[in-house]
Enzyme design. Structure first.
Site, PDB file in Angstrom:
ATOM      1  N   ASP A  87       0.851  -1.189   0.000  1.00 31.24           N
ATOM      2  CA  ASP A  87       0.000   0.000   0.000  1.00 31.24           C
ATOM      3  C   ASP A  87       0.889   1.243   0.000  1.00 31.24           C
ATOM      4  O   ASP A  87       2.077   1.162   0.303  1.00 31.24           O
ATOM      5  CB  ASP A  87      -0.931   0.010   1.222  1.00 31.24           C
ATOM      6  CG  ASP A  87      -0.229  -0.467   2.469  1.00 31.24           C
ATOM      7  OD1 ASP A  87       0.996  -0.266   2.577  1.00 31.24           O
ATOM      8  OD2 ASP A  87      -0.881  -1.033   3.351  1.00 31.24           O
ATOM      9  N   ASP A 101       1.344   5.004   1.492  1.00 34.75           N
ATOM     10  CA  ASP A 101       0.904   5.957   2.512  1.00 34.75           C
ATOM     11  C   ASP A 101       1.496   7.323   2.223  1.00 34.75           C
ATOM     12  O   ASP A 101       2.690   7.458   1.952  1.00 34.75           O
ATOM     13  CB  ASP A 101       1.359   5.495   3.904  1.00 34.75           C
ATOM     14  CG  ASP A 101       0.670   4.203   4.315  1.00 34.75           C
ATOM     15  OD1 ASP A 101      -0.528   4.051   3.999  1.00 34.75           O
ATOM     16  OD2 ASP A 101       1.327   3.343   4.917  1.00 34.75           O
ATOM     17  N   ASP A 144       8.471   3.049  13.585  1.00 30.56           N
ATOM     18  CA  ASP A 144       9.053   1.957  14.378  1.00 30.56           C
ATOM     19  C   ASP A 144      10.526   1.674  14.073  1.00 30.56           C
ATOM     20  O   ASP A 144      11.377   1.710  14.957  1.00 30.56           O
ATOM     21  CB  ASP A 144       8.202   0.671  14.269  1.00 30.56           C
ATOM     22  CG  ASP A 144       7.785   0.316  12.846  1.00 30.56           C
ATOM     23  OD1 ASP A 144       8.261   0.972  11.896  1.00 30.56           O
ATOM     24  OD2 ASP A 144       7.002  -0.640  12.678  1.00 30.56           O
TER      25      ASP A 144
HETATM   26  P1  ATP Z   1       3.562  -3.696   5.036  1.00 28.80           P
HETATM   27  O1  ATP Z   1       4.393  -4.105   3.885  1.00 28.80           O
HETATM   28  O2  ATP Z   1       3.161  -4.816   5.909  1.00 28.80           O
HETATM   29  O3  ATP Z   1       2.416  -2.789   4.690  1.00 28.80           O
HETATM   30  P2  ATP Z   1       4.496  -1.350   6.379  1.00 28.80           P
HETATM   31  O4  ATP Z   1       5.821  -0.991   6.976  1.00 28.80           O
HETATM   32  O5  ATP Z   1       4.005  -0.502   5.262  1.00 28.80           O
HETATM   33  O6  ATP Z   1       4.584  -2.866   5.954  1.00 28.80           O
HETATM   34  P3  ATP Z   1       2.096  -0.593   7.695  1.00 28.80           P
HETATM   35  O7  ATP Z   1       1.371  -1.297   8.800  1.00 28.80           O
HETATM   36  O8  ATP Z   1       1.445  -0.405   6.389  1.00 28.80           O
HETATM   37  O9  ATP Z   1       3.454  -1.397   7.539  1.00 28.80           O
HETATM   38  O10 ATP Z   1       2.543   0.794   8.301  1.00 28.80           O
HETATM   39  C1  ATP Z   1       3.012   1.867   7.508  1.00 28.80           C
HETATM   40  C2  ATP Z   1       4.101   2.601   8.264  1.00 28.80           C
HETATM   41  O11 ATP Z   1       3.594   3.142   9.482  1.00 28.80           O
HETATM   42  C3  ATP Z   1       5.288   1.760   8.678  1.00 28.80           C
HETATM   43  O12 ATP Z   1       6.213   1.604   7.634  1.00 28.80           O
HETATM   44  C4  ATP Z   1       5.849   2.546   9.834  1.00 28.80           C
HETATM   45  O13 ATP Z   1       6.595   3.647   9.384  1.00 28.80           O
HETATM   46  C5  ATP Z   1       4.591   3.074  10.502  1.00 28.80           C
HETATM   47  N1  ATP Z   1       4.118   2.170  11.560  1.00 28.80           N
HETATM   48  C6  ATP Z   1       3.242   1.151  11.428  1.00 28.80           C
HETATM   49  N2  ATP Z   1       3.041   0.531  12.587  1.00 28.80           N
HETATM   50  C7  ATP Z   1       3.795   1.181  13.497  1.00 28.80           C
HETATM   51  C8  ATP Z   1       4.000   1.038  14.897  1.00 28.80           C
HETATM   52  N3  ATP Z   1       3.391   0.068  15.581  1.00 28.80           N
HETATM   53  N4  ATP Z   1       4.848   1.906  15.512  1.00 28.80           N
HETATM   54  C9  ATP Z   1       5.454   2.899  14.820  1.00 28.80           C
HETATM   55  N5  ATP Z   1       5.301   3.085  13.504  1.00 28.80           N
HETATM   56  C10 ATP Z   1       4.480   2.244  12.848  1.00 28.80           C
HETATM   57 MG    MG Z   2       2.153  -0.707   4.351  1.00 22.35          MG
END
Ligand code: ATP
Ligand code: MG
Length: 463
Positions: free
Chosen positions: A59, A61, A154
């Site tokens: 996705d 963001d 994170d």
């Molecule tokens: P995925 O490929 O699973 O989507 P992702 O890193 O994009 O991995 P998301 O859950 O979509 O994970 O979250 C988007 C972003 O938001 C992360 O890359 C991170 O920067 C931030 N984020 C998500 N969860 C947390 C958390 N629990 N604490 C701090 N930052 C977070």
């Molecule tokens: Mg993501």
């Protein structure tokens, strides 16, 4: 590469390989509109990480300095969501792009939206960052700067931004070096970051497994020390995260890391004890084998439904519980119901498996008997069940080598082929959706037969 006045590093467009061709056109449209109206617009988080690694992002963001109200005014297709921290969802035909305003973990808050900033605001505001006694963040909704927004994320590899103004990448935390070295490192003190949000420990494991990265030493040490505190996270969130781990396509690797770090024992205490003990002299190896099966299916582009996943992972455990009840005289169906209810009772206080998923899990296990009776009674109604494929798949995987079972499954496959619906018609009527066939309601023969129904399945484990 340019060093900025804060600790950010800017990687200019010609110095990185991230191409707009690999980005979602809707995310780009969103970013361009923000930029053309004088706002900052960044892609952030996982999508930048994945683009840099040459992986397809799940996705996209977007973060901006526009407030949610300002974003709403810019996009007709925008809906604001979230009560505490408002996010803008920009709706496109087949995609929703999430737009967040830069947030901060600092409490010196530039918190109000500009429309409130006409004069001093004397209203009492609730605190914007709330932590519980153990340091877990319960709420954080403070607007911040781009850098603060990166620092509250994170891991360093998840804090990279792509700036639409000049197509550069901004790195505030050393994420690029960690990405190149294959390292998962928390931003800031790992003990504090895991205390603020224990779910980050599961995310560390998932990214390490999915990307084949190493968890950095200090981060790993803090994770192992804090593993037991994972149970403080909200059970519905843990369910979502556990599914993400085991359905990531690298579930077997996730499992290995969960076991090594102590997270698995904290998440599944009863099951983990059972795994550690042998049954009749044999170790319980099926959990790992089933994860490898799910991994290969997912890596080949297939899917595994949550109830099928749970059946594969916990079926052996459930069978043993059911067999135990049967030895004490319980009838077959009731023994399966009781086993699933007991499993739900021990798991749900930590990992909230939705009740409908628990019921579907129970059905997959209990309908195995019906598969074994051929020629089956009313095969057409059995084949028409929405979970028929899961029931067959479970049987195929758990006892596929057995010649009798192969014969039974062949019989069902032939029946299913005969009953296969005609190929869908093409044309506008088909696009509008063919009318659903009405299923006749079957009379319940025994009003007591489903005693272990929706409520029963959630009954706590008998003490
Ligand atoms: P995925 O490929 O699973 O989507 P992702 O890193 O994009 O991995 P998301 O859950 O979509 O994970 O979250 C988007 C972003 O938001 C992360 O890359 C991170 O920067 C931030 N984020 C998500 N969860 C947390 C958390 N629990 N604490 C701090 N930052 C977070
Ligand atoms: Mg993501």
């Amino acid at each position: 590469m340019k060093k900025e006045k804060s600790c950010s590093v800017i990687i200019a467009r010609q110095e990185h390989g991230v191409s707009r061709k690999l980005m979602s056109p809707n995310a780009l449209r969103t970013l361009y509109r923000l930029r053309d109206n004088g706002f900052l617009g960044y892609l952030v988080g996982g999508c930048v990480r994945d683009l840099l690694l040459g992986r397809e992002p799940k996705d996209f963001d977007v973060v901006t300095d526009a407030t949610p109200g300002e974003v709403k005014r810019l996009f007709r297709n925008c809906r604001l969501v979230g009560r505490r921290f408002r996010l803008a969802h920009i709706h496109f035909q087949d995609e929703i792009i999430e737009v967040a305003t830069f947030r901060s973990l600092a409490s010196n808050e530039p918190e109000s939206e500009p429309e409130d900033a006409n004069g001093p605001d004397h209203r009492q505001r609730p605190p914007r960052i709330v932590k519980d006694d153990a340091g877990m963040i319960l709420r954080d909704n403070v607007y911040g700067t781009p850098e603060e927004d990166a620092l509250r994320r994170d891991f360093t590899i998840n804090a990279l931004s792509y700036n639409i103004a000049d197509f550069s990448i901004i790195d505030y935390t050393g994420g690029l070096a960690d990405l190149n070295a294959g390292i998962i490192r928390t931003i800031g003190d790992p003990a504090v970051r895991f205390q603020e949000d224990p779910v980050r420990m599961l995310r560390a494991v998932r990214f390490a497994a999915q990307l084949a990265f190493t968890i950095e030493e200090k981060t790993l040490k803090a994770l192992v020390a804090a593993a037991d505190t994972i149970v403080r996270a909200a059970p519905p969130r843990l369910y979502e995260e556990v599914l993400k781990l085991f359905l990531s396509g690298e579930g077997a690797r996730c499992y290995e890391l969960l076991r090594r770090t102590g997270l698995f024992a904290a998440l599944f205490p009863d099951f983990s004890n059972w795994l550690d003990a042998e049954s009749e002299g044999f170790p319980h190896a099926r959990f790992g084998e089933m994860l490898s099966y799910a991994d290969s299916r997912i890596q080949q582009g297939g899917t595994v439904s949550p109830p099928l996943l749970l059946a594969l992972l916990f079926g052996e455990y459930l069978d043993e519980k059911a067999a135990h009840s049967r030895r004490q005289g319980m009838p077959w169906q009731q023994s399966v119901n009781a086993a699933v209810a007991e499993f739900m009772g021990e798991t749900c206080p930590i990992i909230m498996i939705a009740n409908r998923v628990g019921l579907a899990l129970r059905d997959i296990i209990s309908q195995q008997m019906r598969l074994k009776k051929i020629p089956g009674r009313r095969p057409e109604s059995f084949i028409a069940r929405p979970d028929f494929n899961d029931i067959v798949e479970y049987c195929r995987i758990t006892c596929g080598d057995n010649k009798d079972v192969v014969k039974q499954l062949d019989w069902w496959a032939a029946q299913a082929r005969q009953q296969a619906p005609l190929p869908p018609p093409s044309g506008p009527a088909a696009e509008a959706g063919a009318p659903q066939r009405k299923r006749k309601r079957r009379r319940r023969r025994h009003p007591q037969a489903n005693k272990q129904g929706v409520r029963g399945i959630m009954e706590p484990r008998p003490q």
